[in-house]
Design a protein around this motif. Structure first.
Motif, PDB file in Angstrom:
ATOM      1  N   ILE A   1      -3.900   4.453  -6.759  1.00  0.00           N
ATOM      2  CA  ILE A   1      -3.128   3.336  -7.298  1.00  0.00           C
ATOM      3  C   ILE A   1      -3.379   2.105  -6.443  1.00  0.00           C
ATOM      4  CG2 ILE A   1      -0.981   3.707  -6.010  1.00  0.00           C
ATOM      5  CD1 ILE A   1       0.252   3.512  -9.026  1.00  0.00           C
ATOM      6  N   GLY A   2      -3.245   0.948  -7.059  1.00  0.00           N
ATOM      7  CA  GLY A   2      -3.540  -0.301  -6.362  1.00  0.00           C
ATOM      8  C   GLY A   2      -2.401  -1.289  -6.441  1.00  0.00           C
ATOM      9  N   PRO A   3      -2.684  -2.536  -6.137  1.00  0.00           N
ATOM     10  CA  PRO A   3      -1.635  -3.564  -6.105  1.00  0.00           C
ATOM     11  C   PRO A   3      -0.940  -3.783  -7.447  1.00  0.00           C
ATOM     12  CG  PRO A   3      -3.623  -4.327  -5.011  1.00  0.00           C
ATOM     13  CD  PRO A   3      -3.980  -3.045  -5.676  1.00  0.00           C
ATOM     14  N   GLU A   4      -1.581  -3.375  -8.530  1.00  0.00           N
ATOM     15  CA  GLU A   4      -0.948  -3.585  -9.845  1.00  0.00           C
ATOM     16  C   GLU A   4       0.246  -2.674 -10.047  1.00  0.00           C
ATOM     17  OE1 GLU A   4      -3.582  -1.827  -9.376  1.00  0.00           O
ATOM     18  OE2 GLU A   4      -3.362   0.010 -10.504  1.00  0.00           O
ATOM     19  N   GLY A   5       0.404  -1.661  -9.197  1.00  0.00           N
ATOM     20  CA  GLY A   5       1.541  -0.752  -9.304  1.00  0.00           C
ATOM     21  C   GLY A   5       1.369   0.267 -10.411  1.00  0.00           C
ATOM     22  N   GLY A   6       2.405   1.071 -10.612  1.00  0.00           N
ATOM     23  CA  GLY A   6       2.339   2.108 -11.643  1.00  0.00           C
ATOM     24  C   GLY A   6       2.974   3.388 -11.152  1.00  0.00           C
ATOM     25  N   ILE A   7       2.663   4.451 -11.874  1.00  0.00           N
ATOM     26  CA  ILE A   7       3.292   5.750 -11.582  1.00  0.00           C
ATOM     27  C   ILE A   7       2.221   6.789 -11.278  1.00  0.00           C
ATOM     28  CG2 ILE A   7       4.617   7.652 -12.605  1.00  0.00           C
ATOM     29  CD1 ILE A   7       6.184   5.566 -14.183  1.00  0.00           C
ATOM     30  N   ILE A   8       2.482   7.582 -10.266  1.00  0.00           N
ATOM     31  CA  ILE A   8       1.670   8.773 -10.018  1.00  0.00           C
ATOM     32  C   ILE A   8       2.555   9.984 -10.274  1.00  0.00           C
ATOM     33  CG2 ILE A   8       0.532  10.185  -8.272  1.00  0.00           C
ATOM     34  CD1 ILE A   8      -0.341   7.686  -6.854  1.00  0.00           C
ATOM     35  N   ASN A   9       2.104  10.850 -11.171  1.00  0.00           N
ATOM     36  CA  ASN A   9       2.785  12.125 -11.414  1.00  0.00           C
ATOM     37  C   ASN A   9       1.949  13.244 -10.814  1.00  0.00           C
ATOM     38  OD1 ASN A   9       5.105  11.388 -12.930  1.00  0.00           O
ATOM     39  ND2 ASN A   9       3.807  11.047 -14.717  1.00  0.00           N
ATOM     40  N   PHE A  10       2.523  13.993  -9.918  1.00  0.00           N
ATOM     41  CA  PHE A  10       1.839  15.183  -9.407  1.00  0.00           C
ATOM     42  C   PHE A  10       2.313  16.371 -10.230  1.00  0.00           C
ATOM     43  CE2 PHE A  10       1.403  12.373  -5.788  1.00  0.00           C
ATOM     44  CZ  PHE A  10       0.105  12.632  -5.379  1.00  0.00           C
ATOM     45  N   TYR A  11       1.340  17.023 -10.885  1.00  0.00           N
ATOM     46  CA  TYR A  11       1.677  18.126 -11.795  1.00  0.00           C
ATOM     47  C   TYR A  11       1.577  19.464 -11.074  1.00  0.00           C
ATOM     48  CZ  TYR A  11       1.026  14.594 -15.388  1.00  0.00           C
ATOM     49  OH  TYR A  11       1.123  13.460 -16.146  1.00  0.00           O
ATOM     50  N   LYS A  12       2.412  20.372 -11.501  1.00  0.00           N
ATOM     51  CA  LYS A  12       2.351  21.717 -10.945  1.00  0.00           C
ATOM     52  C   LYS A  12       1.166  22.458 -11.560  1.00  0.00           C
ATOM     53  CE  LYS A  12       5.191  25.770  -9.989  1.00  0.00           C
ATOM     54  NZ  LYS A  12       4.735  25.784  -8.586  1.00  0.00           N
ATOM     55  N   ASN A  13       0.500  23.253 -10.763  1.00  0.00           N
ATOM     56  CA  ASN A  13      -0.628  24.033 -11.263  1.00  0.00           C
ATOM     57  C   ASN A  13      -0.132  25.283 -11.974  1.00  0.00           C
ATOM     58  OD1 ASN A  13      -2.453  22.284 -10.227  1.00  0.00           O
ATOM     59  ND2 ASN A  13      -3.054  23.560  -8.508  1.00  0.00           N
TER      60      ASN A  13
ATOM     61  N   PHE B   1       4.433   0.167   2.976  1.00  0.00           N
ATOM     62  CA  PHE B   1       4.446  -0.471   1.655  1.00  0.00           C
ATOM     63  C   PHE B   1       5.147  -1.823   1.756  1.00  0.00           C
ATOM     64  CE2 PHE B   1       5.057   4.193   0.442  1.00  0.00           C
ATOM     65  CZ  PHE B   1       3.693   4.444   0.455  1.00  0.00           C
ATOM     66  N   ASN B   2       4.707  -2.749   0.940  1.00  0.00           N
ATOM     67  CA  ASN B   2       5.349  -4.070   0.905  1.00  0.00           C
ATOM     68  C   ASN B   2       6.723  -4.013   0.238  1.00  0.00           C
ATOM     69  OD1 ASN B   2       3.010  -5.180   2.060  1.00  0.00           O
ATOM     70  ND2 ASN B   2       2.066  -5.371   0.032  1.00  0.00           N
ATOM     71  N   LEU B   3       6.853  -3.078  -0.680  1.00  0.00           N
ATOM     72  CA  LEU B   3       8.123  -2.882  -1.396  1.00  0.00           C
ATOM     73  C   LEU B   3       8.412  -1.382  -1.430  1.00  0.00           C
ATOM     74  CD1 LEU B   3       7.350  -5.268  -4.392  1.00  0.00           C
ATOM     75  CD2 LEU B   3       9.058  -5.688  -2.604  1.00  0.00           C
ATOM     76  N   PRO B   4       9.690  -1.003  -1.515  1.00  0.00           N
ATOM     77  CA  PRO B   4      10.002   0.443  -1.541  1.00  0.00           C
ATOM     78  C   PRO B   4       9.382   1.137  -2.752  1.00  0.00           C
ATOM     79  CG  PRO B   4      11.977  -0.858  -1.140  1.00  0.00           C
ATOM     80  CD  PRO B   4      10.905  -1.829  -1.519  1.00  0.00           C
ATOM     81  N   VAL B   5       8.911   2.338  -2.517  1.00  0.00           N
ATOM     82  CA  VAL B   5       8.338   3.170  -3.567  1.00  0.00           C
ATOM     83  C   VAL B   5       9.334   4.285  -3.871  1.00  0.00           C
ATOM     84  CG1 VAL B   5       6.488   4.805  -4.104  1.00  0.00           C
ATOM     85  CG2 VAL B   5       5.959   2.655  -2.912  1.00  0.00           C
ATOM     86  N   THR B   6       9.632   4.464  -5.142  1.00  0.00           N
ATOM     87  CA  THR B   6      10.632   5.462  -5.534  1.00  0.00           C
ATOM     88  C   THR B   6       9.965   6.806  -5.786  1.00  0.00           C
ATOM     89  OG1 THR B   6      11.972   3.731  -6.540  1.00  0.00           O
ATOM     90  CG2 THR B   6      12.464   5.999  -7.189  1.00  0.00           C
TER      91      THR B   6
ATOM     92  N   GLU C   1       6.800   6.033  -8.042  1.00  0.00           N
ATOM     93  CA  GLU C   1       6.810   4.790  -8.827  1.00  0.00           C
ATOM     94  C   GLU C   1       6.555   3.609  -7.898  1.00  0.00           C
ATOM     95  OE1 GLU C   1      10.050   4.867 -12.017  1.00  0.00           O
ATOM     96  OE2 GLU C   1      10.701   6.413 -10.615  1.00  0.00           O
ATOM     97  N   PHE C   2       5.426   2.971  -8.116  1.00  0.00           N
ATOM     98  CA  PHE C   2       5.012   1.849  -7.270  1.00  0.00           C
ATOM     99  C   PHE C   2       5.273   0.534  -7.984  1.00  0.00           C
ATOM    100  CE2 PHE C   2       2.655   4.023  -3.910  1.00  0.00           C
ATOM    101  CZ  PHE C   2       2.489   5.279  -4.474  1.00  0.00           C
ATOM    102  N   PRO C   3       6.135  -0.321  -7.437  1.00  0.00           N
ATOM    103  CA  PRO C   3       6.283  -1.649  -8.042  1.00  0.00           C
ATOM    104  C   PRO C   3       5.024  -2.475  -7.792  1.00  0.00           C
ATOM    105  CG  PRO C   3       7.616  -1.478  -6.055  1.00  0.00           C
ATOM    106  CD  PRO C   3       7.020  -0.125  -6.279  1.00  0.00           C
ATOM    107  N   GLU C   4       4.870  -3.498  -8.569  1.00  0.00           N
ATOM    108  CA  GLU C   4       3.717  -4.391  -8.401  1.00  0.00           C
ATOM    109  C   GLU C   4       3.723  -4.978  -6.992  1.00  0.00           C
ATOM    110  OE1 GLU C   4       3.543  -7.275 -11.447  1.00  0.00           O
ATOM    111  OE2 GLU C   4       1.707  -8.213 -10.713  1.00  0.00           O
ATOM    112  N   ASP C   5       2.572  -5.034  -6.384  1.00  0.00           N
ATOM    113  CA  ASP C   5       2.370  -5.591  -5.038  1.00  0.00           C
ATOM    114  C   ASP C   5       2.980  -4.758  -3.918  1.00  0.00           C
ATOM    115  OD1 ASP C   5       0.931  -7.761  -6.028  1.00  0.00           O
ATOM    116  OD2 ASP C   5       2.766  -8.893  -6.417  1.00  0.00           O
ATOM    117  N   ALA C   6       3.360  -3.538  -4.210  1.00  0.00           N
ATOM    118  CA  ALA C   6       3.822  -2.656  -3.130  1.00  0.00           C
ATOM    119  C   ALA C   6       2.656  -2.306  -2.204  1.00  0.00           C
ATOM    120  CB  ALA C   6       4.440  -1.387  -3.699  1.00  0.00           C
ATOM    121  N   LEU C   7       1.447  -2.330  -2.769  1.00  0.00           N
ATOM    122  CA  LEU C   7       0.245  -2.012  -1.998  1.00  0.00           C
ATOM    123  C   LEU C   7      -0.692  -3.209  -1.990  1.00  0.00           C
ATOM    124  CD1 LEU C   7      -0.444   1.537  -3.509  1.00  0.00           C
ATOM    125  CD2 LEU C   7       0.529   1.054  -1.265  1.00  0.00           C
TER     126      LEU C   7
END
Lengths: 255, 274
Positions: free
Chosen positions: A44-56, A135-140, A70-76
């Motif tokens: 994930i980059g500065p545009e933010g977004g969601i990473i879901n880690f799936y169970k195998n 992170f520049n902003l908190p990540v949930t 959940e990454f807000p925009e500009d968190a990275l």
């Protein structure tokens, strides 16, 4: 070889060729109608977004989310690759139990890499220390800890379990000895060194005590004050500002 | 364009009545492809990596996509029309089909025993795309060739030929045994590999010999235009690491064929009667 005097059939053959050529342009590129790489990646980059880690599962079309970030925009500031790990060690589990601490989840932690570093392969002899990324902003983070296989439903005090965090020292943060990245046979990161994590959890290594020389204690444990617990699907939601901690749901039985 | 040329050429040859010693043969041909060279574009280490968000933090790295070689000894069907002029020159138009499988190769960050433990616990399946993804290709094609026959007075006549070919992609699919267990992950990889053009232009050239109605030849086919729909991105785009990533640099093959004239038309016979 049969000799034919007339060429009438040739005309029909040409028409047949044209017809087949027309039909032959009918290929359709396959389309995914279920999930895209954007939903299934951990970069994930500065545009933010969601990473879901799936169970195998044996069948990975079952989309069971273990951890959501959940990454807000500009968190990275840059593209970061996140590895997610759930650490468990049975002797440590029992040692914690002896200290009147009931463990209700794995120890959750993340290992980040800058994509530009190449996520390169390493030999098993290589060592790399924990990279501290703020992170520049908190990540949930939403952690579905009900997947913890040691969780026993009969225990009713799950609702009073709390979220704790344990410091993972970065390079030169405590002493020269720091948490090391472990590399698998393919030369890719496979979490932090188990013994480092165990010493952090059991207090045999703290900021003031050299690596492995301390007594059993919970001195590295720090209660997280702000988080949300959902007792229906047994998830806990909390914010992180870096990847310098591992998180665990636990209940301290005061005697 | 090639279709128009084909139609035009065949029509001219059939309906022309001003030439001497002309034959038109319609025949069946069968060819095998002992060597297929499907080359992939090369990428830097970080440019073609999938970072999958499963429990094992699975990372798939194509490292520029390794060259995949394949072959097929299936006798592919081919229908042709051959026009012979003055017993030396010949022009041939063909319509054919071909299919084969090859493998996209990559490195997997997960140790194989771990991978098997999760996705193949009873060891009853193939490697489930651990480090390869099998691809099944089906093409139809048409070609136009010009050739020259030597040794006019001999029964066994060597010849050389060259021409152009158009291949039409009819089907590109992944190996059937990947359908279930890793469908989600394999579909994502496969969808990024589905960038081969529907229509691809080739040139070909070869040599062979003819004995009466029977011909045997060997020829090389080489693509002369981009084989990938995103090929321009490889040279122009600033960041192709995530989307519209081109894969296929070239697609060449060595083919061996045997052909038999089934029907033969003596075009000059009627002309002589007149």
């Amino acid at each position: 070889m049969k000799i034919i005097k007339h060429n009438t059939y040739s005309k029909y053959l040409i028409l047949l060729i044209i017809l087949i050529l027309t039909i032959s342009a009918c290929y359709q590129y396959p389309e995914l109608d279920d999930i895209q790489y954007e939903d299934y990646r951990r970069i994930i980059g500065p545009e933010g977004g969601i990473i879901n880690f799936y169970k195998n599962y044996e069948n990975d079309s079952i989309k069971d989310v273990l951890v959501k970030m959940e990454f807000p925009e500009d968190a990275l500031d840059d593209f970061i690759v996140f590895n997610m790990y759930e650490f468990f060690d049975e002797p440590t589990h029992h040692e914690l139990d002896n200290m009147s601490l009931e463990q209700y989840s794995y120890f959750l932690y993340f290992v980040p890499f800058y994509e530009s570093d190449g996520y390169n392969e390493h030999s098993q002899g290589d060592t790399n220390q924990h990279i501290s990324i703020n992170f520049n902003l908190p990540v949930t983070v939403t952690y579905n800890f009900s997947k913890y296989e040691y969780y026993v439903e009969e225990i009713n005090n799950i609702d009073i379990a709390k979220l704790y965090r344990i410091k993972i020292p970065a390079e030169n943060e405590w002493e020269m000895n720091n948490v090391w990245i472990r590399w698998n046979l393919q030369g890719y990161p496979d979490g932090y060194s188990d013994i480092d994590l165990i010493y952090l959890i059991t207090g045999k290594w703290t900021e003031s005590i050299s690596w492995g020389t301390g007594e059993l204690s919970l001195s590295n444990w720090e209660e997280v004050t702000e988080y949300t617990y959902n007792n229906i699907d047994q998830t806990v939601v909390f914010d992180i500002n870096n990847t310098d901690y591992m998180y665990v749901m636990a209940y301290f039985m005061e005697i | 364009m090639l279709k128009r040329i084909l139609l035009f050429t065949v029509s001219i040859l059939i309906f022309s009545n001003s030439l001497y010693s002309q034959f038109l043969h319609i025949g069946l041909k069968s060819f095998i492809t002992p060597k297929i060279f499907m080359g992939f574009f090369e990428y830097d280490a970080t440019d073609y990596v999938y970072y999958f968000s499963n429990e094992y933090n699975e990372t798939i790295r194509f490292s520029g996509l390794e060259e995949s070689e394949a072959n097929s000894y299936t006798p592919f069907p081919d229908l042709y029309i051959r026009y012979n002029n003055k017993n030396h020159l010949f022009f041939q138009a063909e319509l054919f089909a071909t299919w084969f499988t090859n493998e996209a190769k990559y490195k997997n960050s997960v140790d194989f025993p771990e991978y098997i433990r999760v996705f193949n616990p009873v060891d009853d399946r193939e490697n489930l795309g651990y480090n390869t993804l099998k691809m099944e290709w089906v093409f139809t094609g048409n070609s136009l060739s010009a050739g020259f026959l030597f040794l006019k007075s001999k029964a066994l006549r060597p010849y050389i030929f060259a021409g152009g070919t158009t291949l039409y992609l009819m089907k590109l699919d992944q190996g059937k045994f990947y359908d279930d267990e890793r469908q989600l992950r394999n579909d994502i990889i496969f969808s990024n590999l589905s960038t081969f053009k529907k229509t691809t232009i080739f040139i070909h050239g070869g040599l062979g010999f003819q004995y009466k109605a029977l011909s045997f030849d060997i020829y090389y086919r080489n693509n002369i235009a981009d084989a990938d729909i995103y090929a321009n991105n490889y040279f122009d785009a600033e960041d192709i690491s995530l989307t519209n990533r081109p894969n296929y640099d070239y697609f060449d093959s060595i083919n061996i064929s045997i052909s038999l004239n089934i029907f033969s038309f003596n075009l000059s016979k009627n002309h002589l009667k007149e």
